[in-house]
Design a protein around this motif. Structure first.
Motif, PDB file in Angstrom:
ATOM      1  N   GLN A  94      39.007  46.632  15.965  1.00 39.85           N
ATOM      2  CA  GLN A  94      38.085  46.666  17.092  1.00 39.85           C
ATOM      3  C   GLN A  94      36.778  47.322  16.683  1.00 39.85           C
ATOM      4  OE1 GLN A  94      40.648  48.927  19.734  1.00 39.85           O
ATOM      5  NE2 GLN A  94      41.135  47.065  20.859  1.00 39.85           N
ATOM      6  N   ARG A  95      35.692  46.848  17.293  1.00 38.93           N
ATOM      7  CA  ARG A  95      34.388  47.475  17.073  1.00 38.93           C
ATOM      8  C   ARG A  95      34.310  48.711  17.956  1.00 38.93           C
ATOM      9  NH1 ARG A  95      30.378  42.528  17.868  1.00 38.93           N
ATOM     10  NH2 ARG A  95      30.204  43.729  19.762  1.00 38.93           N
ATOM     11  N   ASP A  96      33.900  49.825  17.374  1.00 41.14           N
ATOM     12  CA  ASP A  96      33.845  51.093  18.091  1.00 41.14           C
ATOM     13  C   ASP A  96      32.999  51.013  19.358  1.00 41.14           C
ATOM     14  OD1 ASP A  96      34.285  54.016  18.326  1.00 41.14           O
ATOM     15  OD2 ASP A  96      32.134  54.118  17.888  1.00 41.14           O
ATOM     16  N   GLU A  97      31.836  50.363  19.282  1.00 41.02           N
ATOM     17  CA  GLU A  97      30.955  50.324  20.451  1.00 41.02           C
ATOM     18  C   GLU A  97      31.585  49.555  21.609  1.00 41.02           C
ATOM     19  OE1 GLU A  97      29.549  46.915  17.761  1.00 41.02           O
ATOM     20  OE2 GLU A  97      30.298  48.954  17.500  1.00 41.02           O
ATOM     21  N   ILE A  98      32.418  48.563  21.320  1.00 34.71           N
ATOM     22  CA  ILE A  98      33.100  47.820  22.380  1.00 34.71           C
ATOM     23  C   ILE A  98      34.174  48.690  23.024  1.00 34.71           C
ATOM     24  CG2 ILE A  98      34.527  45.799  22.903  1.00 34.71           C
ATOM     25  CD1 ILE A  98      31.585  45.154  22.206  1.00 34.71           C
ATOM     26  N   VAL A  99      34.944  49.400  22.206  1.00 38.47           N
ATOM     27  CA  VAL A  99      35.978  50.296  22.736  1.00 38.47           C
ATOM     28  C   VAL A  99      35.342  51.363  23.628  1.00 38.47           C
ATOM     29  CG1 VAL A  99      37.720  52.027  22.107  1.00 38.47           C
ATOM     30  CG2 VAL A  99      37.562  49.892  20.822  1.00 38.47           C
ATOM     31  N   GLN A 100      34.216  51.924  23.186  1.00 39.89           N
ATOM     32  CA  GLN A 100      33.528  52.935  23.989  1.00 39.89           C
ATOM     33  C   GLN A 100      33.010  52.355  25.300  1.00 39.89           C
ATOM     34  OE1 GLN A 100      30.529  55.020  21.729  1.00 39.89           O
ATOM     35  NE2 GLN A 100      31.995  55.645  20.170  1.00 39.89           N
ATOM     36  N   ALA A 101      32.450  51.159  25.267  1.00 40.65           N
ATOM     37  CA  ALA A 101      31.932  50.531  26.487  1.00 40.65           C
ATOM     38  C   ALA A 101      33.053  50.252  27.479  1.00 40.65           C
ATOM     39  CB  ALA A 101      31.193  49.237  26.145  1.00 40.65           C
ATOM     40  N   VAL A 102      34.190  49.778  27.001  1.00 38.36           N
ATOM     41  CA  VAL A 102      35.329  49.505  27.881  1.00 38.36           C
ATOM     42  C   VAL A 102      35.859  50.807  28.470  1.00 38.36           C
ATOM     43  CG1 VAL A 102      37.724  48.692  27.925  1.00 38.36           C
ATOM     44  CG2 VAL A 102      35.966  47.340  26.770  1.00 38.36           C
ATOM     45  N   THR A 103      35.936  51.847  27.650  1.00 31.98           N
ATOM     46  CA  THR A 103      36.400  53.150  28.130  1.00 31.98           C
ATOM     47  C   THR A 103      35.492  53.661  29.238  1.00 31.98           C
ATOM     48  OG1 THR A 103      37.363  53.683  25.983  1.00 31.98           O
ATOM     49  CG2 THR A 103      36.904  55.528  27.450  1.00 31.98           C
ATOM     50  N   GLU A 104      34.190  53.590  29.034  1.00 31.03           N
ATOM     51  CA  GLU A 104      33.237  54.036  30.061  1.00 31.03           C
ATOM     52  C   GLU A 104      33.340  53.197  31.330  1.00 31.03           C
ATOM     53  OE1 GLU A 104      31.356  56.799  30.136  1.00 31.03           O
ATOM     54  OE2 GLU A 104      32.422  57.276  28.283  1.00 31.03           O
ATOM     55  N   ALA A 105      33.495  51.886  31.182  1.00 32.93           N
ATOM     56  CA  ALA A 105      33.626  51.009  32.349  1.00 32.93           C
ATOM     57  C   ALA A 105      34.896  51.341  33.124  1.00 32.93           C
ATOM     58  CB  ALA A 105      33.632  49.543  31.919  1.00 32.93           C
ATOM     59  N   ASN A 106      35.979  51.624  32.404  1.00 35.65           N
ATOM     60  CA  ASN A 106      37.228  51.992  33.071  1.00 35.65           C
ATOM     61  C   ASN A 106      37.082  53.310  33.823  1.00 35.65           C
ATOM     62  OD1 ASN A 106      38.555  49.708  32.226  1.00 35.65           O
ATOM     63  ND2 ASN A 106      39.509  50.703  30.472  1.00 35.65           N
ATOM     64  N   ARG A 107      36.406  54.280  33.215  1.00 35.10           N
ATOM     65  CA  ARG A 107      36.175  55.561  33.894  1.00 35.10           C
ATOM     66  C   ARG A 107      35.359  55.358  35.168  1.00 35.10           C
ATOM     67  NH1 ARG A 107      34.855  58.709  28.544  1.00 35.10           N
ATOM     68  NH2 ARG A 107      36.962  59.318  27.961  1.00 35.10           N
ATOM     69  N   ALA A 108      34.321  54.553  35.074  1.00 41.44           N
ATOM     70  CA  ALA A 108      33.473  54.307  36.244  1.00 41.44           C
ATOM     71  C   ALA A 108      34.252  53.589  37.340  1.00 41.44           C
ATOM     72  CB  ALA A 108      32.246  53.492  35.841  1.00 41.44           C
ATOM     73  N   ALA A 109      35.160  52.714  36.948  1.00 41.45           N
ATOM     74  CA  ALA A 109      35.918  51.947  37.937  1.00 41.45           C
ATOM     75  C   ALA A 109      36.886  52.815  38.721  1.00 41.45           C
ATOM     76  CB  ALA A 109      36.687  50.820  37.245  1.00 41.45           C
ATOM     77  N   VAL A 110      37.370  53.890  38.122  1.00 42.18           N
ATOM     78  CA  VAL A 110      38.344  54.728  38.833  1.00 42.18           C
ATOM     79  C   VAL A 110      37.706  55.889  39.569  1.00 42.18           C
ATOM     80  CG1 VAL A 110      40.248  54.125  37.306  1.00 42.18           C
ATOM     81  CG2 VAL A 110      38.896  56.148  36.808  1.00 42.18           C
ATOM     82  N   GLU A 111      36.413  56.113  39.358  1.00 44.39           N
ATOM     83  CA  GLU A 111      35.739  57.172  40.096  1.00 44.39           C
ATOM     84  C   GLU A 111      35.565  56.723  41.547  1.00 44.39           C
ATOM     85  OE1 GLU A 111      32.074  58.123  38.174  1.00 44.39           O
ATOM     86  OE2 GLU A 111      33.078  59.000  36.449  1.00 44.39           O
TER      87      GLU A 111
END
Length: 81
Positions: free
Chosen positions: A43-60
């Protein structure tokens, strides 16, 4: 971190079943090829980071949304005392 210098066509072996091949250099980027078993995640690191941030935003959930959900479900807070 291991830092290596490679020429196009040269390879790096990782373990017994992963091969990283340096393909070419273009300006400030390089192209590499990775041969690995299908069960190995690549996996590309920047994609993993973007998905992680999107998931965090979705659960806030803001407090007003939480209050509306509790009201819709008939939640009554415990009484003090």
């Amino acid at each position: 971190m291991l830092v290596l210098t490679r020429k196009p066509g040269e390879r790096i072996l990782i373990g017994d079943d992963i091969v990283v091949t340096f393909l070419e250099s273009r300006g400030d980027s390089i192209r590499i090829g990775i041969d690995a078993p299908s069960g190995v995640k690549i996996q590309r690191d920047e994609i993993v980071q973007a998905v992680t941030e999107a998931n965090r935003a979705a659960v806030e959930v803001d407090s007003s949304a939480e209050d509306r959900i509790k009201a819709a479900l008939g939640y009554l807070p415990p009484t003090a005392g």
